[in-house]
Design an enzyme around this catalytic site. Structure first.
Site, PDB file in Angstrom:
ATOM      1  N   ASP A  67       0.824  -1.205   0.000  1.00 16.94           N
ATOM      2  CA  ASP A  67       0.000   0.000   0.000  1.00 16.94           C
ATOM      3  C   ASP A  67       0.858   1.255   0.000  1.00 16.94           C
ATOM      4  O   ASP A  67       2.065   1.206   0.207  1.00 16.94           O
ATOM      5  CB  ASP A  67      -0.954   0.008   1.202  1.00 16.94           C
ATOM      6  CG  ASP A  67      -0.342  -0.603   2.453  1.00 16.94           C
ATOM      7  OD1 ASP A  67       0.837  -0.333   2.736  1.00 16.94           O
ATOM      8  OD2 ASP A  67      -1.040  -1.360   3.149  1.00 16.94           O
ATOM      9  N   ASN A 136      -7.938  -3.129  14.508  1.00 16.48           N
ATOM     10  CA  ASN A 136      -9.337  -3.345  14.113  1.00 16.48           C
ATOM     11  C   ASN A 136      -9.484  -4.516  13.147  1.00 16.48           C
ATOM     12  O   ASN A 136     -10.559  -4.723  12.583  1.00 16.48           O
ATOM     13  CB  ASN A 136      -9.930  -2.072  13.501  1.00 16.48           C
ATOM     14  CG  ASN A 136      -9.212  -1.649  12.225  1.00 16.48           C
ATOM     15  OD1 ASN A 136      -8.251  -2.287  11.791  1.00 16.48           O
ATOM     16  ND2 ASN A 136      -9.676  -0.566  11.621  1.00 16.48           N
ATOM     17  N   HIS A 138      -7.735  -4.949  10.257  1.00 14.62           N
ATOM     18  CA  HIS A 138      -7.448  -4.695   8.849  1.00 14.62           C
ATOM     19  C   HIS A 138      -6.152  -5.380   8.429  1.00 14.62           C
ATOM     20  O   HIS A 138      -5.246  -5.586   9.234  1.00 14.62           O
ATOM     21  CB  HIS A 138      -7.412  -3.190   8.540  1.00 14.62           C
ATOM     22  CG  HIS A 138      -6.157  -2.482   8.934  1.00 14.62           C
ATOM     23  ND1 HIS A 138      -6.089  -1.588   9.980  1.00 14.62           N
ATOM     24  CD2 HIS A 138      -4.909  -2.509   8.416  1.00 14.62           C
ATOM     25  CE1 HIS A 138      -4.877  -1.099  10.075  1.00 14.62           C
ATOM     26  NE2 HIS A 138      -4.134  -1.649   9.145  1.00 14.62           N
ATOM     27  N   GLU A 143      -9.987  -2.210   5.201  1.00 16.80           N
ATOM     28  CA  GLU A 143     -10.573  -1.865   6.492  1.00 16.80           C
ATOM     29  C   GLU A 143     -11.881  -2.636   6.727  1.00 16.80           C
ATOM     30  O   GLU A 143     -12.537  -3.072   5.773  1.00 16.80           O
ATOM     31  CB  GLU A 143     -10.865  -0.359   6.540  1.00 16.80           C
ATOM     32  CG  GLU A 143      -9.630   0.528   6.475  1.00 16.80           C
ATOM     33  CD  GLU A 143      -8.973   0.735   7.837  1.00 16.80           C
ATOM     34  OE1 GLU A 143      -9.264  -0.034   8.767  1.00 16.80           O
ATOM     35  OE2 GLU A 143      -8.185   1.687   7.950  1.00 16.80           O
TER      36      GLU A 143
END
Length: 245
Positions: A67, A136, A138, A143
């Site tokens: 990314d 979380n 991801h 996400e």
């Protein structure tokens, strides 16, 4: 999942680097998927040490990073491209033509994502993928949400993710870009082997959901339950919620 719990993050990082180096020795033309963030830092340091000892030769290896922040050019010191240059690329013998990155400053983000997926396909896909996991759940910048995107795409970053990335921007979460370009779930799940690193108590809930929870886009990492060859390397704090076998 092949779960291993190490006494410390450093031990896990050394084991991961040794695993990567052995894989490259066995197949020098390996195609690697590489992450950024805090989790892989010690792995990259160990790889640099192995290179200095003559125990790692990346001259025929190809890399694809996962990314990049939208809007940041590669030379921006806060870009993931600059992160990789500082922590790995400048200290090993990877040829520039073998390093692949999403360009966060590309004028057409959608076209850039299409280009990147095509480059991965032309390389034969990822042989070995190293991943971190967000608090979380991801992976890369996929996400949690109602659904997941299979191909590389523009992703809005959650508040939790931007807070975790604040150290790259002078500890100011407000300076973290709101979006990034990221590999989609298809490229991650089609990698031949996946190594997941998770350290610290802040990752415990996500690790537990990844291993024991339902497969759900609310925890993108949970989709790794469907992969045939995943190695999950943890320290005791990150592993604290796992059921012992």
């Amino acid at each position: 999942m092949n779960v291993r719990v190490f006494a410390s993050e450093q031990e896990a990082a050394a084991a991961c680097a040794a695993h990567l180096a052995a894989a490259v020795r066995a197949r020098p033309e390996l195609v690697l998927g590489l992450p950024t963030g805090r989790s892989p830092l010690n792995v990259y340091r160990e790889l640099v040490v192995l290179r200095a000892r003559g125990e790692l030769d990346l001259s025929r290896t190809t890399t694809f990073n996962l990314d990049e922040f939208l809007g940041l050019p590669p030379e921006d010191p806060s870009s993931f491209r600059s992160y990789m240059e500082r922590h790995l690329f400048a200290q090993v013998n990877l040829g520039p033509e073998r390093i692949h990155f999403l360009d966060g400053s590309a004028p057409d983000a959608e076209a850039e994502c299409v280009r990147y997926d095509a480059a991965i396909a032309a390389a034969g896909g990822l042989d070995l993928l190293m991943l971190g996991i967000g608090p979380n759940g991801h992976v890369a910048f996929n996400e949690p949400g109602e659904g997941l995107v299979s191909k590389s795409h523009r992703a809005l970053l959650s508040r939790e993710t931007r807070q975790a990335l604040a150290p790259l921007f002078g500890d100011e979460a407000s300076r973290v870009p709101m979006a990034a370009l990221t590999l989609g779930m298809a490229a991650l799940l089609h990698a031949k082997q996946v190594l997941v690193l998770a350290f610290g108590a802040s990752k415990a809930a996500a690790v537990t959901a990844m291993v024991h929870g339902p497969v759900t886009p609310r925890c993108p990492a949970s989709f790794l339950q469907l992969h045939r060859d995943v190695h999950l390397w943890l320290d005791p704090a990150a592993a604290s919620g796992l059921r012992r076998r």
